[in-house]
Every structure is written in C-alpha cells, then in structure tokens.
Design a protein around this motif. Structure first.
Motif, PDB file in Angstrom:
ATOM      1  N   SER A   1       0.813  -1.212   0.000  1.00 35.52           N
ATOM      2  CA  SER A   1       0.000   0.000   0.000  1.00 35.52           C
ATOM      3  C   SER A   1       0.847   1.263   0.000  1.00 35.52           C
ATOM      4  CB  SER A   1      -0.916  -0.001   1.225  1.00 35.52           C
ATOM      5  OG  SER A   1      -0.147   0.047   2.413  1.00 35.52           O
TER       6      SER A   1
ATOM      7  N   SER B   1      -3.572  -1.687   8.123  1.00 34.14           N
ATOM      8  CA  SER B   1      -3.421  -0.285   8.488  1.00 34.14           C
ATOM      9  C   SER B   1      -4.451   0.120   9.522  1.00 34.14           C
ATOM     10  CB  SER B   1      -3.565   0.610   7.247  1.00 34.14           C
ATOM     11  OG  SER B   1      -3.610   1.971   7.596  1.00 34.14           O
TER      12      SER B   1
ATOM     13  N   PHE C   1      -8.136   2.307   8.862  1.00 31.70           N
ATOM     14  CA  PHE C   1      -9.429   1.790   8.436  1.00 31.70           C
ATOM     15  C   PHE C   1     -10.136   1.133   9.612  1.00 31.70           C
ATOM     16  CE2 PHE C   1      -6.631   1.587   4.690  1.00 31.70           C
ATOM     17  CZ  PHE C   1      -7.319   2.451   3.855  1.00 31.70           C
TER      18      PHE C   1
ATOM     19  N   ARG D   1      -9.344  -3.454   7.580  1.00 34.35           N
ATOM     20  CA  ARG D   1      -7.966  -3.042   7.801  1.00 34.35           C
ATOM     21  C   ARG D   1      -6.946  -3.775   6.943  1.00 34.35           C
ATOM     22  NH1 ARG D   1      -7.874  -1.999  14.364  1.00 34.35           N
ATOM     23  NH2 ARG D   1      -8.784   0.092  14.203  1.00 34.35           N
TER      24      ARG D   1
ATOM     25  N   ASP E   1      -3.319   3.986   1.691  1.00 36.31           N
ATOM     26  CA  ASP E   1      -4.047   4.350   2.908  1.00 36.31           C
ATOM     27  C   ASP E   1      -3.678   5.770   3.325  1.00 36.31           C
ATOM     28  OD1 ASP E   1      -1.449   4.025   3.783  1.00 36.31           O
ATOM     29  OD2 ASP E   1      -1.975   2.883   5.579  1.00 36.31           O
TER      30      ASP E   1
ATOM     31  N   TRP F   1      -9.412   0.396   1.268  1.00 34.27           N
ATOM     32  CA  TRP F   1      -8.211   0.751   0.535  1.00 34.27           C
ATOM     33  C   TRP F   1      -8.500   1.286  -0.868  1.00 34.27           C
ATOM     34  CZ3 TRP F   1      -3.405  -0.254   2.928  1.00 34.27           C
ATOM     35  CH2 TRP F   1      -3.498  -0.993   4.108  1.00 34.27           C
TER      36      TRP F   1
END
Length: 999
Positions: A250, A614, A617, A622, A663, A695
C-alpha cells in the motif's frame, strides 16, 4: 666439390667488435631507459579498488592493484597504461615522464551486468531488472548546490515530474511519478506523494505546516527532506511500475524513492579525508517590462477620461499626491538583490578489512534576494559503520544521519506581488529620519513586512541498523530496524511597528507559536534464500514489517504585548489562544514475499506479494492483499540472435502487471469524534463515522523494450505504461443541513495514467577523450475514466469524465468589442447571464511532454557537463493582477496594444475603473483567452571541472569546479517563470565555484 670454410682471423676480430659496439649504442639510443611507475586507483567516492588490471598496451606486461588500490610496474616514457576493471570505464594514460599516478575510475553506464541497482529489499542490475527503475548517482547530485536533494533530479528521469515552485530555500518541490492517481490534492494531503525510503527507513513525506507563508497554495510547505545533505547521498533510485513497487504494498501506490547514503569500504586502507567547499550567488533571472512613470501617468489619466470621472486624493494619490516625475524600479528594489550561498562538506573514512566507517559533516547557508536579513542555514552530520565477521557469516551495518536547519525566510509572494502592482511613482520607502514612510497613509509601505519576523527550526534524526547472518551458504537471516525523530519549532512575531500608526492606533502585537513532532520506528525481519541448479537460479525473500508512527501539532497565538521586546514570551501576552492541539497515531503491519527466477540468464520471472494492515481503516476493512508479476526475456542471448551481435548487442523484452494500494488519509477517520462546548457544559460532534471505507486500489501494467547497439555503446529503452486507480478515498461532500461539509468515503471513480517513456544513452571513449550523453522523454496522459453520478455530485464543477484531473472550465473568449472596448465572451445559452453553464471550454494544464538532455565531455583533466530540461504544457499567461486603469502598472506590451477609441481592433481591453470593465476583466481571467503555451527549454545545469596535478603534493585529487543553474530559459511565457507562474519568486539563476579535495 670441396666445402669452403671461412675462418676468423685475428685481423677480423677488431672489426666485428667495433660493429657490435656500434649496434649496441644504436639500440640504446632507440630504446629509452625503463623506470618504476607507481600509483593508486579509486572510485569517484575516493574508495580504493583492489584487483584493477594495469597493463602496458601492445605488450604482455601488467599487474593488478592490491587491497589498498595501489600498483607498481616498470615502464618507459613511450608506454601507455591501460587501466580496466569490470563495471568501470577503461582508461588509457600515456606514461611520459610521470612516475606516480593517481587514477579515479568512473562507473560504466553501458556495463549492464555490473552496475548494482537498489530495488528496495533486494539488489539487481540493469541487465537483469524486470521492473522500471530510474537511477541517479552521487556524481550528478553532489555538485549541485541545492537544499533539497529532489531538486537535483529535475529533467534527469523519465516519468518523474519535479517542479521547483519557488526560489525560496526550504520549500517543498512538487513531485509526481507517472501522474496523479488520487482525487485528493492540496497542502497536507499525501494522497499523491511517493514513499520515501532512506537507507531502508521510511519517512513521512508530507510537508510541514508553516505560519510564515511557506504553505501557501503556490508553495509546498517545509519539506522534511531539507535536513538531508545531498553531498552524503550515494544514489537515488525511483521505483515506478508494479513489479518494482508491489513489494512495498500500500505504501508504493504513487511510486517509491529510495535514497542510499554513502558507506565506507572494506580493506586494509589508510584513513582518508575529503573536503568540498563552494560559494556562489543567485539572482532572479528575469524581470517584467512594466510601463515607465510617463506611460503610467498617461494610462491612469486615460482611464479617468474613458470613465468620464475626475481623480480625487482618495482614488488617485498617484496622480494628485505623489511626485509625477518620480520613478522606482520596484522589481529591482524588492526582489532584485543577490542571494549568497556557501557550503562546506567534510568527510573521513577508514577502518580495517573487517570493520570500516564513513563520517561526514556539512554546513550550508543561503541568503535572500529580498531586502532584510532573510537567510537559511543547515547543519548535517552522518555516520555509517560496517562490520563483518572473519568467517563472513555475520554482517552489521549502522547508518545515522542528523540534520538541523534554521529557516528565517518567508514565501516572498508579498514582495513579488507588490513589486508588480506598485505604481512606479510611489513614495520613498523611508522618511528623512530613517523611519518607514507612510506618506500620510496614502499607501501601504511594503517594507513593513520586514518587521514580521519568522524563524523555523527543524531537526531530524534518521537511523538504521541492519543485521545479517548466513545460516547456510544459501540461507540468510536479516533484521532491519529503523527510527526517525523530527521536531519543528516556528515562532512568528508581529510587533506594533508592523502597522501604520495612523490607521491602526488600537492594533495589538502578536506572536504565533507552531510546534510539530513526528517519530516512528520500524522492524523488518527477513529470510533470503539463493540457490543455483545448473542454469536455473532462485532468489527468494520472505519478510514482515511492523511500523508505528506518532505525530503531534501545537499552535498557540499570543495577543497583546506591552512591549515589543517581550514578543514571543507567552507569559507576557494579554491573551493566549490555543488554535490547535492535536496528536495522531498510526500503526502498520505487513507480511511480504518475493520469488525471483531466472534460467540461463536470459529468462526472468519475478513474483511479489504483500498482505498489508493499516490502523486508518475500520476493524473490518484493515487488511488487504497486493501483488505483482514481472518478467523479462533477453533475446540477444538466443542462438538465432548471435548473427546480429556485432551491431545489435543487447535486446530485452520485459513487462509487469500488479496492484498496489493506498491508505494515505488522515488517522481516525472512521470514528465519531466530539469536542467540548464553550464553557465545558457539553459535547458536540466534530466528525461523522464511516467504518466501512477501505483501501484505494492502483493497478499497473507496463511493457518495455531495451536495446543495446555496438557493444552497448548506444542504448535505447522504450516503455509503455497504464496505471488505473479506483475506489478513490476522498471526502464525500454533504449538504449543509447535516452540519458537516464531508464524510470520509470511497468514491466509485477511476483515474487512469498512461504514457510512453523513451530513454537513450551513449558512451564513447577514445584515448583521453570521453563523451557521455543521455536523453529521456516522457509523454504522459491523465484522465478520469469513470465517475458514476458526477453530474449530481459536488465534483461536477471540478472534474469531467474523459478529461484529466488538472483541468479548468473556462469561458470562450471572443476578443475585444470594437465599440465598447471591453472583452467579450460566448453566452452559450443566450440568457444574458454568465455562469458556470457558459464555461464550455475545457483546458488541460498537465504536461503533455517533458524530459531532459544531458551531455558530459571529458578530456584529460577537464570535464564539461550540462543538462537541458524541456517541458511542453499550457498555462496562464501573465497579466496584471489588478484591473488595467486602476492603481498599479501593466506590461508595456499590453499598454501598446490596448483599445483607445471606437472602431479599434485591439487585443487588450480599454483602460477603465468602471464596474463593467471590472466584470469583464475578471471574467477574462477565467476564460481561455488568458491561457497560452507555457512550454520552455531550460539550461538546468552547466558544470566545468578541472583536476589539478597534485601527485607530488601527497593529495589524491584536487578538483576545481564551476557550476551554474537555471542559466538560460527559452519560452514564450512573458511572466517571471513558466514553472512557477503568478507572483511566486522563481527559481534563481545561480553560479557557484568550489574546490573538492581527497587526501
């Protein structure tokens, strides 16, 4: 027949002896005496190179350098030394009367298989890379006296667009790798920023906020990269496609920039010292041709005549109160100074065969072209330490860099805009007693800005520790750890004397205190496995990432100080207001893997996967998975291609496809947040919750062809790419009745970036002469592929499906009405009202082509290097910010082509202060009439180097250099600079001279 025998008689012996002695003398005169020749061989970073082949041309005599890079052999003055080493350019040096040589080898950019490329978690070579990676070396970076290392990359990389938006040191340049992917834009938004990795440690790339104006829309804030020392950078690699960036998951959606600092080298080498000292000056390269006082008075009088009105002291002090014969070149007065720059870099390296180090310190100071004591200073220090065990199984690498900069600058837009809008007969800046001259409050003295002092101090520590242990010859364990700490303290003081005492009798002094802090740590355990089975090679990687980041911001305003001497002491302020006090926390975790396969060194396959998590979120969204596949086929290794080898020496096809995510949004966006009501009596909501956004997705596709001709002396690379970013993370705008302007959400919009990239390079050597040339050309295209329901959304007036994200909706300008003298436009629906429905012209402001052309010539001890940067784009042409005819000058060109009487066919409307002229002029500012071709060709850098003969002084090398930047710009844009339009201070034209020593 009898055989005849010839006998040597005693009489014949003296004759033969004389003949022998004559031949010996002739041989001695024809063959000069040989002598012992010694020398040392290092790379461009003054590191010794062992194993270099030293031979005499056309003979079998030769030797190799030892561990310290030293050599010794016997040669005659007529001999020529041939110095060769894999991965470096071969040199031919005549011996002559020289007995001691100090030789510096440069990397051979045409040696595809030997130049190491940093691909992040692993290394590769030009020959074997399956991804798209651009690289710039220390040689190209360290000679440029830039504050930010990214500024040294302009025009040097295909697909990498870097714009230096201001000549004020310390502000962040704008960078995009293959276009804009996200709908999110604006200061503080990292949705389109690449990932920065310094020695394996990621840093927060978002610019820092500033209260001094460096965060204005035309600038980019304070860049965290300013604390780096460009002289300490070994190389910068930019990862662009899916194969190169997918291993970062990401974090690599917008590309990755890898910065590698200089390291020491092993071997039994003596301690080595290096020093670089330079000084120079910079000026604004261009001034506008504004009207003189006589023409200015004339245009002002003409404006009143056109309006049928009479000047008064309130609306025309320039005509009735100020000296009509006075003239001041305000451009020269307010930004016509000379900015001085000074830099010193010192380094020492050494150690043993197992443990070695590199230590450096740097100092940089820049002043300003503005009046006043504006300056920027930077102090840096760096240390690298390497150690390996005697059995080569354990390796340790430690690198630490610290930078501290003190910025007493400001954005300068006020001085620039004032200089371009102030009447040429405006009053003197100072009165007879030396105080600021307010001329009975008939004007705003521009030098009042000097009393609004601002100072920002930024300190950053970046450290990395890497531990490697070879479990078996094929299996290696690695632990990579890093820590970063950044602190920023800025104080802006605005005393009473900043205000005009006649107008601001009740004004209160104030101070603004802005503090920011960022710290993060990262831990990455990894396993690497390499093995070979015949022609089959495997390189596998398995690892994980654990990262944590904290940030804080505190903004306090002190109002009302009894004495200006107490400014900045909040305890002495009458009122203290906490404008912002916030903290944030971010956690990131991932598991990643890579499998690199190749067969017979001609078929390559690279598989990459990553699972990211992450904290930005909601709990159910996540985690996400990303991956890529990349492949390459070296056709020139095929047997059926061998017949073309003398001409077509290298041919490679490569391609990649994969996905990355993003993100890059604010923390805690999925939570409900509340604040206390004034007085602390209750709570009120400050943010709406949305726990289900997830995402952003970026899918990348690339195809490329790489060719080498004539033993790779000429290389041509062609790449085509397509990146599509979907599931856009934006703030979804809400109606005012909800009490909120927006809520974080995913929009079903897709942004596409496609383009072609072309690269060509050549490298020719002939004796002591060498020539290197490189050309890169990028042809990008950005467009919004889809956006369902955009017509009913708040983005209808910002974006349009099928067009780029950087567009303007404009009126269709049709010229100047010959009868009224006013600008005219198409009223599309013929309703007599001009609104957004009449803005039918769509103007794309993206670059349609950009690149650079670099040449380097070397002959003996002299080298010349220059880089031309070129950009094809449209943008706003410069026009006066005020309505022509009102207070303030215009360009001489516009004055000469203005409308003056009915029937005139003019291109510039009449001079007037009336409301009709005001409306049409501001409508003109939002029409296609103000847009023009702002393309440019710029001599970005020009460098001349001379290496002094210092062998007998015990100095390895001493190089004198002269470096110029932004020396010449060819453009049809008539403003200060086509790259930073408007009233922003343009990039300065600088010339520096310096000395580089290695001993």
């Amino acid at each position: 027949m009898k055989n005849k025998t010839t006998r040597l008689t005693g009489a014949a012996l003296p004759g033969l002896l004389c003949l022998f002695m004559s031949l010996s003398a002739l041989w001695a005169s024809a063959s000069p005496l040989q002598s012992r020749v010694t020398g040392s061989v290092t790379d461009t970073n003054d590191n010794p190179i062992p194993g270099v082949s030293i031979s005499l041309t056309n003979t079998n005599t030769g030797t190799q350098t030892d561990l310290d890079g030293n050599f010794e052999l016997v040669a005659s003055p007529q001999d020529t030394l041939r110095i060769s080493y894999i991965g470096f350019k071969t040199l031919l040096l005549p011996v002559g009367n020289q007995t001691r040589f100090t030789i510096t080898l440069q990397q051979d950019i045409t040696d595809l298989g030997e130049v190491t490329i940093n691909a992040g978690y692993y290394n590769t070579t030009r020959r074997e890379q399956t991804g798209s990676i651009a690289r710039v070396t220390a040689e190209e970076i360290e000679r440029q006296p830039v504050t930010n290392p990214l500024a040294a990359l302009q025009g040097r990389m295909a697909g990498v667009s870097i714009v230096q938006r201001s000549g004020v040191p310390g502000n962040a340049p704008s960078i995009q790798i293959r276009g804009q992917n996200s709908l999110r834009s604006g200061f503080g938004n990292s949705g389109n920023l690449p990932l920065y990795i310094i020695d394996g440690v990621p840093i927060d790339s978002a610019p820092l906020n500033s209260s001094s104006g460096l965060t204005s829309p035309n600038l980019g804030g304070i860049d965290p990269l300013n604390t780096l020392n460009p002289a300490n950078i070994e190389s910068i690699e930019v990862l662009k496609d899916a194969d190169a960036t997918a291993i970062y998951g990401s974090r690599g959606a917008n590309g990755v920039i890898l910065i590698t600092t200089k390291q020491g080298t092993g071997g039994k080498q003596k301690t080595r010292f290096n020093a670089q000292i330079y000084t120079g000056a910079g000026v604004v390269p261009r001034k506008l041709d504004l009207v003189t006082t006589a023409d200015y008075i004339s245009l002002r009088q003409e404006a009143f005549a056109n309006d049928g009105t009479t000047p008064t002291e309130s609306n025309s002090p320039d005509l009735l109160l100020w000296d009509p014969d006075r003239y001041t070149d305000w451009q020269e007065t307010l930004f016509g100074g000379t900015a001085e720059t000074t830099g010193v870099n010192l380094g020492v390296s050494g150690g043993s065969e197992r443990t070695y180090y590199n230590l450096g310190v740097g100092y940089q100071r820049e002043t300003s072209v503005f009046p006043g004591d504006f300056k920027y200073t930077k102090l840096t220090a760096n240390l690298s330490l390497n150690h390996r065990s005697s059995d080569e199984r354990f390796k340790l690498q430690l690198s630490t860099s610290f930078g501290s900069d003190n910025n007493r600058q400001f954005d300068g837009s006020s001085f620039v805009s004032t200089a371009l809008s102030l009447a040429p007969n405006a009053p003197a800046l100072y009165s007879d007693d030396g105080a600021l001259n307010w001329e009975d409050s008939s004007w705003n003295n521009p030098l009042a800005t000097l009393y609004r002092e601002s100072e920002a101090r930024v300190q950053q520590l970046i450290s990395n520790l890497s531990l490697n242990y070879a479990i078996t010859p094929q299996l290696e364990a690695r632990l990579n750890t890093g820590y970063t700490l950044l602190t920023s303290e800025e104080v802006t003081e605005q005393p009473i004397r900043f205000y005009n005492p006649a107008l601001w009798a009740n004004a209160r002094s104030r101070s603004i205190h802005l503090s920011a802090g960022r710290q993060s740590w990262i831990v990455e355990p990894q396993l690497n496995y390499r093995n070979t089975w015949g022609k089959f090679n495997l390189d596998a990687l398995l690892g994980s990432t654990f990262q944590h980041r904290q940030g804080s911001t505190l903004n306090i305003v002190g109002i009302g100080y009894s004495n200006d001497q107490l400014l900045g002491n909040l305890a002495a302020a009458e009122q203290v207001v906490v404008a912002d006090n916030s903290t944030s926390e971010y956690a990131y975790a991932a598991a990643f893997g890579r499998i690199g396969l190749n067969y017979a060194r001609k078929y390559y396959l690279n598989l990459t996967g990553r699972r990211d998590g992450s904290s930005r979120f909601g709990p159910s969204r996540r985690f996400a998975s990303f991956g890529a596949v990349g492949g390459a086929w070296i056709l020139s290794e095929e047997s059926w291609m061998q017949g073309l080898k003398p001409f077509l020496s290298f041919t490679k096809l490569r391609g990649s496809y994969g996905s990355a995510g993003s993100d890059q949004i604010g923390d805690y966006g999925y939570l409900d947040t509340y604040s206390t009501t004034p007085g602390g009596g209750g709570l009120y909501p400050t943010q709406l919750t949305n726990p289900i956004y997830s995402w952003e997705r970026n899918r990348k596709l690339e195809l490329a062809l790489e060719l080498g001709f004539l033993k790779d002396q000429l290389r041509l690379n062609t790449s085509w790419y397509r990146n599509r970013s979907s599931n856009q993370l934006v703030g979804y705008n809400l109606p005012a009745i909800t009490g909120f302007t927006s809520v974080q959400a995913n929009l079903d919009a897709t942004v596409e970036n496609t383009g072609w990239e072309f690269e060509a390079s050549t490298n020719l050597n002939s004796g002591r002469f060498s020539w290197q040339a490189s050309l890169n050309v990028s042809i990008p295209q950005n467009r919004l592929v889809s956006f369902p329901g955009i017509e009913e959304s708040s983005y209808a007036n910002t974006y349009k499906v099928g067009e780029s994200l950087n567009i303007q909706f404009l009126y269709d300008h049709t010229g100047v009405d010959p009868e009224t003298g006013l600008y005219t436009f198409v009223d599309v629906n013929e309703d007599g009202v001009y609104n957004f429905d009449d803005r039918v012209v769509v103007k794309d402001l993206n670059r349609t082509l950009f690149g650079g052309f670099r040449n380097q010539f070397s002959y003996g001890r002299v080298s010349l290097d220059f880089l031309w940067e070129f950009v094809v784009q449209d943008g706003q042409q410069y026009y006066s910010s005020g309505v022509p005819g009102r207070l303030g000058p215009i360009l001489q060109e516009d004055y000469e082509r203005r409308w003056q009487s009915p029937g005139d066919m003019a291109s510039f409307q009449k001079l007037s202060q009336g409301l009709d002229a005001l409306r049409t002029y501001f409508r003109f500012q939002t029409s296609d009439g103000i847009y023009t071709n702002t393309s440019f060709l710029r001599l970005r850098t020009l460098g001349l180097n001379y290496e002094l003969p210092t062998e007998k002084l015990g100095i390895n090398s001493c190089i004198l250099f002269l470096q110029g930047q932004n020396l010449l710009t060819l453009t049809s844009y008539r403003g200060l600079d086509p790259q930073s339009p408007g009233t922003t201070l343009p990039a300065l034209r600088t010339l520096t001279a310096g000395l580089k020593l290695n001993f």
